[in-house]
Design an enzyme around this catalytic site. Structure first.
Site, PDB file in Angstrom:
ATOM      1  N   GLU A   1       0.828  -1.194   0.000  1.00  0.00           N
ATOM      2  CA  GLU A   1       0.000   0.000   0.000  1.00  0.00           C
ATOM      3  C   GLU A   1       0.867   1.251   0.000  1.00  0.00           C
ATOM      4  O   GLU A   1       1.812   1.370   0.788  1.00  0.00           O
ATOM      5  CB  GLU A   1      -0.895   0.043   1.238  1.00  0.00           C
ATOM      6  CG  GLU A   1      -1.904  -1.083   1.333  1.00  0.00           C
ATOM      7  CD  GLU A   1      -2.681  -1.034   2.630  1.00  0.00           C
ATOM      8  OE1 GLU A   1      -3.924  -1.058   2.572  1.00  0.00           O
ATOM      9  OE2 GLU A   1      -2.048  -0.971   3.713  1.00  0.00           O
ATOM     10  N   CYS A   2       0.553   2.184  -0.847  1.00  0.00           N
ATOM     11  CA  CYS A   2       1.154   3.519  -0.869  1.00  0.00           C
ATOM     12  C   CYS A   2       2.690   3.453  -0.829  1.00  0.00           C
ATOM     13  O   CYS A   2       3.319   3.184  -1.842  1.00  0.00           O
ATOM     14  CB  CYS A   2       0.590   4.358   0.271  1.00  0.00           C
ATOM     15  SG  CYS A   2       0.722   6.140  -0.024  1.00  0.00           S
TER      16      CYS A   2
END
Length: 544
Positions: A415-416
């Site tokens: 994620e991210c």
């Protein structure tokens, strides 16, 4: 293990929500000062944060000594929020919930969805409204009165006024508010430019770990105590109505696996997103609680009724997703990167993976560690990898471990910040370029301006170990980087995300990899956690 069902059992749970009239009113300063002051009295304080923010919970954790929890009824559901709150607050003397933005600011300007007010009503928590009274006197009463009348069901129990010019100024404002609003002004904070919370930047986590922010927390407590009636605040906290509990609690454990009804309970909710102006992202140092609890279909059905779910039978089916595997079933290992570069994790996500049967193994790429040898999957959370890019680029054990995981079809979720590390290169704000894992055929460039911010409804573009095509997880997006693919027309996108500005395709899903900018909350569909863990077992079987 024997369990006991606690149904409609009233529990005394002293609690307060610290809300603001708007972003910058001073609610974080008041929250931290109050938490510190209560802890100094010897009370066990449990912190919570409304919304998807990672930074404020980090502060809470540092002050209280226990992980703070996010409460978000849009990403999950009202029933999920209530159960999460009950579970985390159990056994503590008082719970303090910090609001987000202004009290009524949320996802929808025409309702309380996604707001602090929604969480206050779900948890039946008295609200302490923080009002910035610079350059005003009786007008402060008009502000409080307006907040009272906008939502009559909300219990605004008291007011703290911030940035008063003097004791005399406070007296004037206090008299005006109490005369017109009928609630006590329990205290004030003087105008103090040195009392600002530090910028939310990469140094926050290491600074907290080194204890460098302790003087700030102590100062916040001292300033609060100087002008605030702490005993009255405690009285207001204990005035909260008893919480009715409906959950299954295992003997010897305080954890209850949260259930989710978001996609059946919230069908009337819009999919528009909110741009959260003040609450950005930072680390939440998650607890390592071993979750040994079980939820049964009866419990989930009752929770569904609490959330006004019409299709309770559908929700009941999700109960099976929380029941642990039999003792003779292999417990797969998910390697979780956690340090100053990778630290954006909702505790709920980690606990749902444990509930599905996984064992979590934490490791630190910044400490030179590679992927744990026993790993059956990898979880790379968000954080600030761009600020540690040189260290990450120099950890070949870590980067080659990621490449080998991709080659061997090990489930890899990023994620991210984790997504950024899977790219070929990462260029920081100073223009320095570093080699990353090279699994995703793209380059990452840091921007000076924010690239994205807001709630997201992420629909799977294709089948993966996390979601079936078309299935949805809810989450939040915030980043300053841009991912540029070498071949824009051939990107195997992970999600189609819906937000305030419409829909877009984002992320990357190919082979055993699911990655994207969206920070998803597995509580929005716990089946995703179950599917992830099952794929870990399949991976181990294929390696045997």
């Amino acid at each position: 293990m024997n369990s006991k069902n606690v149904t409609s059992n009233n529990q005394s749970a002293p609690r307060l929500i610290i809300a603001g009239t708007g972003s910058g009113a001073g609610k974080t300063t008041v929250t931290l000062g109050l938490m510190k002051a209560l802890a100094q009295r010897g009370l066990s304080v449990q912190g919570f944060k409304c919304g998807p923010d990672y930074i404020d919970p980090t502060y809470h954790t540092a002050v209280t000594g226990r992980p703070s929890r996010n409460l978000d009824a849009w990403m999950t559901s009202p029933a999920y929020v209530k159960q999460t709150f009950q579970r985390a607050s159990a056994g503590h003397d008082i719970s303090i919930i910090e609001g987000v933005m202004g009290l009524y600011d949320g996802k929808d300007p025409l309702s309380n969805i996604g707001s602090t007010a929604e969480i206050a009503m779900i948890t039946q928590t008295p609200v302490i409204l923080v009002v910035d009274v610079r350059s005003m006197a009786r007008s402060a009463a008009a502000i409080v009165l307006g907040f009272q009348h906008l939502e009559p069901e909300l219990n605004i129990a008291g007011v703290i006024v911030n940035r008063c010019g003097s004791a005399g100024h406070y007296t004037i404002v206090k008299k005006a508010i109490e005369q017109m609003c009928g609630i006590p002004v329990v205290g004030w904070l003087k105008r103090d430019e040195d009392m600002s919370i530090p910028e939310r930047h990469l140094g926050l986590v290491p600074a907290i770990e080194r204890g460098e922010l302790e003087p700030l927390f102590q100062r916040a407590a001292d300033v609060l105590l100087e002008g605030t009636d702490l005993d009255l605040l405690l009285e207001l906290a204990t005035s909260a109505p008893p919480l009715s509990v409906h959950s299954t609690i295992l003997a010897g454990s305080t954890n209850v696996i949260p259930s989710n009804t978001a996609h059946v309970a919230d069908t009337a909710r819009t999919s528009d997103t909110l741009n959260i102006s003040s609450d950005t992202e930072m680390a939440l140092i998650s607890d390592k609680t071993n979750t040994n609890d079980m939820a049964n279909a009866t419990d989930i059905t009752n929770i569904a009724r609490l959330a006004s779910v019409k299709d309770a039978e559908h929700v009941a089916q999700h109960a099976a997703l929380h029941i642990h595997s039999k003792p003779d079933t292999y417990q797969p290992v998910i390697a979780v990167a956690r340090d100053a570069a990778f630290n954006f994790y909702y505790p709920d996500n980690l606990e749902l993976l444990e509930a599905a049967g996984a064992r979590l193994k934490y490791f630190s790429p910044l400490a030179g560690e590679g992927i744990p040898a026993e790993a059956d999957s990898i979880y790379l959370g968000g954080g600030f990898p761009e600020e540690f890019a040189a260290v990450i680029a120099g950890n070949e054990r870590f980067l080659e471990g990621l490449r080998e995981a991709a080659r061997s079809q090990m489930p890899l979720f990023a994620e991210c910040g984790g997504y950024m590390v899977l790219a070929e290169t990462l260029t920081d704000r100073e223009g320095r370029t570093y080699t990353m894992a090279g699994i995703i055929p793209a380059q990452v460039q840091m921007q000076k301006k924010r690239a994205a911010l807001g709630y997201r409804e992420a629909s799977a573009v294709q089948d993966s170990f996390l979601l079936k095509q078309g299935e949805v997880l809810r989450g939040h997006e915030f980043h300053y980087s841009m991912m540029t693919y070498r071949e824009e027309g051939a990107i195997p996108y992970a999600y189609e995300t819906k937000g305030l500005r419409g829909s877009k395709q984002e992320g990357y899903a190919a082979g055993s990899i699911v990655a994207g900018y969206t920070h998803v909350h597995l509580g929005s569909d716990p089946q995703a956690a179950q599917r992830w863990v099952e794929h870990c077992r399949l991976y181990r079987e294929h390696q045997a």
